[in-house]
Scaffold this motif. Sequence first.
Motif, mmCIF file in Angstrom:
data_model
loop_
_atom_site.group_PDB
_atom_site.id
_atom_site.type_symbol
_atom_site.label_atom_id
_atom_site.label_comp_id
_atom_site.label_asym_id
_atom_site.label_seq_id
_atom_site.Cartn_x
_atom_site.Cartn_y
_atom_site.Cartn_z
ATOM 1 N N ALA B 185 23.995 13.573 -23.225
ATOM 2 C CA ALA B 185 24.277 13.006 -21.898
ATOM 3 C C ALA B 185 23.305 11.877 -21.579
ATOM 4 N N ARG B 188 23.949 8.966 -24.131
ATOM 5 C CA ARG B 188 25.357 8.543 -24.147
ATOM 6 C C ARG B 188 25.891 8.413 -25.573
ATOM 7 N N GLU B 251 32.480 13.917 -27.734
ATOM 8 C CA GLU B 251 31.459 13.844 -26.696
ATOM 9 C C GLU B 251 31.158 15.250 -26.183
ATOM 10 N N LEU B 255 28.075 15.052 -21.373
ATOM 11 C CA LEU B 255 28.349 13.610 -21.392
ATOM 12 C C LEU B 255 29.719 13.324 -20.769
ATOM 13 N N ASN B 259 30.416 10.824 -17.639
ATOM 14 C CA ASN B 259 31.413 9.753 -17.645
ATOM 15 C C ASN B 259 32.451 9.917 -16.548
#
Lengths: 305, 305
Positions: B185, B188, B251, B255, B259
């Motif tokens: 996270a 990224r 992901e 994360l 987003n």
Amino acid sequence: MKALVFGAGSVGCVYGYILHNAGVDLAVVCRSNLAAVRNSGISIDSELYGQVHYNPKAAGSALPGICEQIQEAVGERTAIVLAQNGIDIEREYAQRYPDNAIISGVVWLATTQLSPGMIKAGKAEKLEIGTYPASAPASHKQKAEQLSELWSQGSPGGGAPVYEDIQPQRWLKLTVNATWNPIAALTRCDGGTLSLIAEQASATDILVRTMHQVGAVAASTGCAGLVTDAHVKRVMQFYHSQRATPESGKESSMLMDVNAGRPLEVEAILGNLLRIARENKVNVPDLELLYFLVLALDHSNAKRK
Amino acid sequence: MKALVFGAGSVGCVYGYILHNAGVDLAVVCRSNLAAVRNSGISIDSELYGQVHYNPKAAGSALPGICEQIQEAVGERTAIVLAQNGIDIEREYAQRYPDNAIISGVVWLATTQLSPGMIKAGKAEKLEIGTYPASAPASHKQKAEQLSELWSQGSPGGGAPVYEDIQPQRWLKLTVNATWNPIAALTRCDGGTLSLIAEQASATDILVRTMHQVGAVAASTGCAGLVTDAHVKRVMQFYHSQRATPESGKESSMLMDVNAGRPLEVEAILGNLLRIARENKVNVPDLELLYFLVLALDHSNAKRK
């Protein structure tokens, strides 16, 4: 006198103005703002200078590899002034240009480029300088004095005080840059938001111990007693003073680079620091974790671009 | 039999399908996908189930405060199944519903919501379950067995094995979740990019020592010898195996929350862990730094939304 500002981002644009204002024959090397600077010059809105404007000679492009790129501009009597964050950034220049004066500068200037060539700056400006190495010949020291004089002619700011040894000043700035800067980039917090979090007792503990790790590495290079409890306390107080304006808090330079998709100053700010720590056997676990995280952020940032 | 899935995100949608498939009378509580689920139901494209579709009864909205919000749905014989990441997440439910069976579940399911109600899932699905506390009455243990049976009727996956004590399984998953999840996270990075960075020797050292810090906290609660060198090595190997497809790497859930501008599971995954570490005087410096960073990321994330 002639000067070349290599890298006319927000700091380079302000420094170009100071030199222009001191009567120097100036050229700048731009990157994304080249067309704008060629067409309309550089405009600065600053609490220190007011609204000012100048038209430097402009060329492109300041990409990585600066040490090699400036070769054509470096003559016998050229002084190379490095105004970059980090530690141990001078070495490659000293190796490549062993006879030139290398002047290492620590920048204290909050500024941002609002749009290409349009600069916003605050009310403080100071450039701390000194030769690299500290034991450089007298002719190099004279170049530093000359730059200091230019600075006082060009800017009503805090001037460009010359230090017999500039490295302690680099370490003091690195105490801030190697901790708060990566943390801001990773958490995407502006100064105000970050200071809100940092007020929690456990967060204060972490920040204080991380800054002291930078101090321990500084001490291992001979700069002992530099990053004191008092210095760390002053840095904490500076950040806590930003709490008053959480919405308007400035973004750190590394977070600005993340947002603009630019490469992050990972090696200058953390990589070199960790290399010195390893060589001198200094234990810096928090800096190690921050380095790993920022390295990974730099990779994902480059991919997203 | 009736079931309510509270929180029909990507995992909740797959779990709803398993229950629906097992013949349960199902209702789901949605958040942003409520309109889509009401209009078109839930579609799943999964290597395990193929292309499937179902239309559950749907209501909104699964915001924080779930423990209180489910009150109307909890009757005398209701079993409350918690399939959430983190540690010490069951306590508030046990306090609020002292007579109900609390079944704690550890989720092993890689899935994502491509668009509202449209779910993509992989080929693995396993739900490890057990009562909270481990010493719960026999009637509660029976509920866990009943859920396990439903799961094998509803899914051809790894089933829902019942553990006498589920907490060691929670700690094993937390070894992954409290380290790789916040790191992804903050940086990224998708799994592939992160594993590329993690292959560097110094990064491996940091990840290994951070996972062992989770193990030290687990040991302090009585789960000694759980997070072994072999377990840590398996986790590293799993991530390194993703290196083959850096572009397609998944992901992590935290994360995905960053987003999507959703609140991060900071307290469940790291806050509770640190509270236990403090109570038991376990030294966890890397987890402390990660907690501080993720807390700050959660704040800036909420502000950006």
